[in-house]
Design a protein around this motif. Structure first.
Motif, short mmCIF file in Angstrom:
data_model
loop_
_atom_site.label_atom_id
_atom_site.label_comp_id
_atom_site.label_asym_id
_atom_site.label_seq_id
_atom_site.Cartn_x
_atom_site.Cartn_y
_atom_site.Cartn_z
N UNK A 288 0.82 -1.22 0.00
CA UNK A 288 0.00 0.00 0.00
C UNK A 288 0.85 1.26 0.00
N UNK A 289 2.09 1.14 0.49
CA UNK A 289 2.98 2.30 0.44
C UNK A 289 3.30 2.67 -1.01
N UNK A 290 3.53 1.66 -1.84
CA UNK A 290 3.80 1.94 -3.26
C UNK A 290 2.53 2.35 -3.99
N UNK A 291 1.41 1.69 -3.66
CA UNK A 291 0.16 2.00 -4.37
C UNK A 291 -0.42 3.34 -3.96
N UNK A 292 0.09 3.92 -2.87
CA UNK A 292 -0.40 5.23 -2.43
C UNK A 292 0.12 6.36 -3.31
N UNK A 293 1.18 6.10 -4.08
CA UNK A 293 1.79 7.15 -4.88
C UNK A 293 2.89 7.90 -4.17
N UNK A 389 0.23 11.11 8.15
CA UNK A 389 -0.03 11.07 9.58
C UNK A 389 -0.83 9.87 10.04
N UNK A 390 -1.74 9.38 9.19
CA UNK A 390 -2.64 8.31 9.63
C UNK A 390 -2.29 6.93 9.05
N UNK A 391 -1.95 6.85 7.80
CA UNK A 391 -1.77 5.53 7.17
C UNK A 391 -0.31 5.11 7.09
N UNK A 392 0.55 5.96 6.58
CA UNK A 392 1.94 5.56 6.33
C UNK A 392 2.62 5.05 7.59
N UNK A 393 2.40 5.72 8.71
CA UNK A 393 3.05 5.31 9.96
C UNK A 393 2.54 3.97 10.48
N UNK A 394 1.29 3.64 10.18
CA UNK A 394 0.71 2.39 10.68
C UNK A 394 1.07 1.16 9.85
N UNK A 395 1.59 1.37 8.65
CA UNK A 395 1.96 0.20 7.83
C UNK A 395 3.11 -0.57 8.45
N UNK A 396 3.97 0.11 9.21
CA UNK A 396 5.13 -0.57 9.79
C UNK A 396 4.73 -1.55 10.89
N UNK A 397 3.99 -1.15 11.93
CA UNK A 397 3.62 -2.13 12.96
C UNK A 397 2.71 -3.23 12.44
N UNK A 449 -3.01 7.16 -9.48
CA UNK A 449 -2.84 6.89 -8.04
C UNK A 449 -4.14 7.07 -7.27
N UNK A 450 -5.05 7.85 -7.77
CA UNK A 450 -6.38 7.92 -7.15
C UNK A 450 -7.07 6.56 -7.25
N UNK A 451 -6.95 5.92 -8.41
CA UNK A 451 -7.56 4.61 -8.60
C UNK A 451 -6.91 3.55 -7.73
N UNK A 454 -8.00 3.90 -4.15
CA UNK A 454 -9.38 3.45 -3.97
C UNK A 454 -9.43 1.93 -3.84
N UNK A 455 -8.65 1.23 -4.66
CA UNK A 455 -8.60 -0.23 -4.57
C UNK A 455 -8.02 -0.68 -3.23
N UNK A 456 -6.99 0.01 -2.77
CA UNK A 456 -6.39 -0.31 -1.47
C UNK A 456 -7.39 -0.14 -0.34
N UNK A 457 -8.18 0.92 -0.40
CA UNK A 457 -9.20 1.16 0.63
C UNK A 457 -10.19 0.00 0.70
#
Length: 517
Positions: A288-293, A389-397, A449-451, A454-457
């Motif tokens: 998801x880090x890569x798919x986020x753009x 602030x909300x998503x990127x930091x949580x991918x690690x744990x 990257x919007x698409x 959306x798929x990741x969500x």
């Protein structure tokens, strides 16, 4: 509902473990400096004089440009090196723990920095980029594994999410140094930022001598006494003896159960039985880090700002990183006090969808106008605040805690490899979309990257469970019992209860024996 925990898991009681985790997370500062510095090099005349070509039309970069192919090679070889590094991590981890993994990352980083500083051609520069990528593979895998295995359950997300904070620190350092050297019309303009890459590996190589190995890794390798000393050191003797023993019993039972059902310790094992579900969730979170753009902004952010017609692009980059740093800090507070991990990821990913849509619409409706440039900048700031602030930091744990403890290093290294394959595809294809000499999409590239966001969500909404406050052994239990994702939050685990009962029984026996004597 997680089993009632009588352990003192607060930040004050575990300050020592928190500092150790912060020290390990500084590996990402190295990564942050590298990404920020090299991403900006492509807009620095001093760098382009050595690795680019003269073009009087390109006034924004002092009459110098760089070819699309060379852009691809510089950014792609970092990812290629990471993929190669991942291949060697699995056999390495069979014999060596996290501390030795960090030392290996430091050695590769030193070699990379030296190679890039003395480079005079694209091929030699790419060798240095590949070595840096291999270094990143060792840093990311072993640092994240160590933090997740050593931090208390209630602080695991905060400690692991320090990766995002230290990465922002690194990017700010890289951006500030680049801003100060960008006006130099010689090799020092990029050699000075590259020299800064020696700072954090030097610190880490010394720091490893003063911390213990992961207690779970030691237990997996039948080194129980060392595991107990490691756990006591990490908890700084703030826990009463029975609580250290309770946590140790839980770890031992978890390791024994994993060994009993283990069919393979190789990469094949991550796709068997219940591990398949865990691997797929880990992959979705890491990728998801890569798919986020985010790779587009990290590698080509300053370049895109220039193409959008913005002024003072270096200072804009610095402001962006400062805001990103503050956003991660706010996000950690929400993760610790307010939201669970799943909610954090959903909020951040939804924000990324909005950000990419806004930037893409602005570039499509009013292309090559000041209004489009301002729109791109505004939504870039919004992206940094909400997604960072909300998503990127949580991918690690999440990516580290969701996987089987016995296969944690193997799974994380595999997921990191897949993530960097996606990142390589992004860095390889992006110049075709954004370079004026190619498709020249500019910010319209954000439609893609919007698409993807959306798929990741959608994937997170249906398949991601919440693991906040759970011990790693409780997570193992829920996956082995195939608990549905929506039931994780309220599921009553037995592993912690059994560990507590075992220790309590031993203490009563010891007390009875003492009274009898």
């Amino acid at each position: 509902m997680a089993t009632e925990n009588l352990r003192r898991d607060g930040i004050k009681e575990n300050w020592k473990c928190g500092l150790i985790c912060l020290g390990m997370a500084l590996a990402m500062s190295q990564y942050g400096i590298d990404v920020a510095a090299v991403g900006t090099f492509q807009s620095m005349p001093g760098f382009l004089m050595t690795f680019g070509y003269p073009d009087p039309k390109l006034t924004a970069t002092g009459g110098w440009g760089i070819s699309t192919t060379d852009q691809q090679l510089i950014t792609s070889f970092l990812n290629v090196g990471t993929i190669v590094g991942v291949i060697f991590i699995t056999p390495f981890s069979r014999f060596f723990g996290c501390r030795h993994g960090i030392w290996m990352g430091c050695i590769l980083s030193f070699a990379s920095c030296a190679t890039q500083i003395v480079s005079n051609s694209i091929p030699s520069l790419c060798v240095g980029r590949a070595l840096m990528g291999a270094s990143n593979a060792f840093f990311i895998t072993f640092c994240n594994t160590y933090i997740v295995e050593c931090a208390p359950a209630s602080l695991r997300a905060v400690c692991s999410a320090m990766f995002a904070i230290t990465m922002n620190i690194g990017t700010m350092i890289g951006a500030v140094v680049d801003e100060q050297t960008s006006h130099m019309m010689n090799k020092l303009s990029y050699q000075i930022p590259l020299a800064c890459l020696f700072i954090f590996p030097t610190f880490l190589s010394i720091f490893m001598f003063f911390i213990p190995e992961s207690p779970r890794w030691l237990m997996l390798h039948d080194r129980r006494e060392e595991a107990e000393r490691s756990l006591a050191f990490l908890r700084d003797d703030v826990l009463e003896s029975k609580f250290i023993q309770e946590e140790l019993v839980e770890i031992i039972r978890g390791v024994e159960e994993e060994k009993a059902i283990a069919s393979s310790s190789s990469i094949v094992g991550i796709f068997k039985g219940t591990n398949l579900r865990r691997t797929l969730i880990c992959l979705s979170v890491v990728v998801s880090r890569a798919s986020s753009g985010i790779w587009v902004f990290l590698s080509y952010g300053v370049y895109l700002f220039q193409q959008a017609g913005l002024n003072d692009v270096f200072k804009i980059g610095i402001y962006m990183m400062i805001i990103g740093f503050a956003s991660v800090g706010v996000g950690l507070y929400f993760a610790y006090k307010v939201f669970d991990r799943r909610t954090m990821l959903l909020i951040g990913t939804a924000g990324a969808v909005v950000s990419m849509l806004g930037a893409a619409i602005g570039a499509t409706v009013a292309p090559d106008t000041p209004a489009a440039a301002k729109t791109f900048l505004a939504f870039n700031f919004f992206y940094t605040i909400v997604y960072g602030g909300f998503a990127a930091s949580m991918t690690w744990p999440i990516s580290a805690e969701v996987v089987n403890s016995r296969l944690r290093v193997v799974t994380l290294s595999f997921a990191t490899g897949v993530d960097y394959i996606c990142a390589w595809l992004t860095s390889f294809c992006s110049p075709y979309f954004i370079n004026p000499a190619a498709m020249n999409w500019g910010a319209k590239y954000c439609w893609i990257w919007a698409a993807s966001n959306a798929l990741t969500f959608v994937v997170f909404w249906f398949f991601l469970p919440d693991m906040k406050g759970r011990s790693l052994e409780e997570i193992d239990e829920m996956f082995e019992k195939r608990v549905p994702a929506r039931e994780f939050r309220n599921y009553q685990c037995q592993s912690s209860t059994r560990a507590h009962d075992i220790v309590l029984h031993k203490m009563e026996e010891a007390k009875a024996t003492t009274q009898h004597v």
